[in-house]
Design a protein around this motif. Structure first.
Motif, short mmCIF file in Angstrom:
data_model
loop_
_atom_site.label_atom_id
_atom_site.label_comp_id
_atom_site.label_asym_id
_atom_site.label_seq_id
_atom_site.Cartn_x
_atom_site.Cartn_y
_atom_site.Cartn_z
N ASP A 1 -11.07 -5.26 3.22
CA ASP A 1 -9.68 -4.69 3.10
C ASP A 1 -9.58 -4.27 1.45
N PRO A 2 -9.22 -3.38 1.31
CA PRO A 2 -9.02 -2.66 0.06
C PRO A 2 -7.88 -3.58 -0.63
N THR A 3 -6.73 -3.58 0.25
CA THR A 3 -5.75 -4.64 -0.19
C THR A 3 -6.04 -6.04 -0.79
N ALA B 1 -6.83 10.22 1.48
CA ALA B 1 -6.24 8.84 1.24
C ALA B 1 -6.91 7.75 2.01
N ALA B 2 -7.31 7.96 3.23
CA ALA B 2 -7.69 7.00 4.17
C ALA B 2 -8.83 6.39 3.84
N ALA C 1 -4.98 4.09 -5.17
CA ALA C 1 -3.71 3.96 -4.87
C ALA C 1 -3.12 2.61 -5.40
N LEU C 2 -3.93 1.59 -4.68
CA LEU C 2 -3.22 0.34 -5.05
C LEU C 2 -3.21 -0.05 -6.56
N LEU D 1 0.76 -1.42 0.04
CA LEU D 1 -0.07 -0.10 -0.02
C LEU D 1 0.96 1.33 0.17
N ARG E 1 -7.73 4.09 -1.14
CA ARG E 1 -6.96 3.17 -1.21
C ARG E 1 -6.80 2.39 -2.41
N PRO F 1 -11.77 4.06 1.81
CA PRO F 1 -11.54 2.99 1.01
C PRO F 1 -11.48 3.08 -0.54
N ALA G 1 -0.16 7.07 2.43
CA ALA G 1 -1.44 7.84 2.38
C ALA G 1 -0.93 9.11 2.82
#
Length: 209
Positions: free
Chosen positions: A159-161, A79-80, A88-89, A71, A85, A82, A74
């Motif tokens: 979790d976005p990851t 940026a925090a 960004a990913l 990740l 994120r 979901p 942020a």
């Protein structure tokens, strides 16, 4: 007497043949029922991917992430979220693949969130809504004039990851994410029970021809 003797001797064989035929018939009926029972339904939630508006995209059902995606740091409150994120990913993966970063487009955000909310409210998980609208229709409805589009769905991980890792593991979703011809992205998520429902709208405007 001779005829009677033949008749007496042949009767058990006829009975045995009849019994055998009956057993074969019963076995055939049972086998037929088992065969029909094995075709009662199919499972799975994976669909097919698309990188053009003529095809409705790809969906992935709930599954644990098997690959961790780093990740990026942020910056700021936005940026925090979901959605940020996910963006960004996804952009980190696109940069590694040599594609330009996608811009978070407000209209695509609206379209993606509307679809996530609708699926959560009405309890379905499809690219095409109950009234027959697809992602391209939803984008046009909010004023985004596209020349190509795709849509990725996910349901389950919070979790976005994990969401992006699952998309990257799927050939159809990965092809959508790493399509260098897309310029814009919108992300919607609804965290109601039985979800979350994640929607990623990918597109390029007609001006990008």
């Amino acid at each position: 007497m001779r005829v009677g003797w033949k008749g007496h001797r042949l009767w058990p064989w006829r009975a045995l043949l009849a019994l055998a035929a009956g057993m074969m018939l019963i076995a055939a009926v049972i086998a037929g029922e088992l065969l029909l029972g094995s075709t009662g339904g199919t499972g799975g939630t994976a669909g097919t991917g698309a990188d053009l508006g003529s095809d409705p995209g790809a969906d992935v059902g709930p599954s644990p992430a098997e690959t961790a995606v780093a990740l990026p740091p942020a910056t700021g409150r936005a940026a925090a979220t979901p959605q940020a994120r996910i963006a960004a990913l996804v952009n980190a993966e696109r940069v590694k693949a040599g594609c330009p970063r996608l811009a978070l487009d407000e209209q695509l955000q609206t379209a993606a969130l509307a679809h996530a909310d609708d699926m959560a409210a009405r309890g379905y998980y499809e690219h095409v809504g109950p009234e027959g609208s697809d992602a391209g229709d939803r984008m046009k409805a909010v004023g985004y004039d596209w020349n190509r589009w795709a849509e990725n769905l996910h349901r389950g991980p919070d979790d976005p990851t994990a969401v992006v890792a699952d998309w990257m593991r799927s050939p159809e979703h990965r092809a959508n994410l790493l399509n260098c011809r897309f310029t814009d992205m919108g992300v919607g998520v609804n965290f109601r029970p039985d979800g979350p429902w994640w929607v990623q709208a990918l597109a390029a405007p007609k001006s990008a021809r």
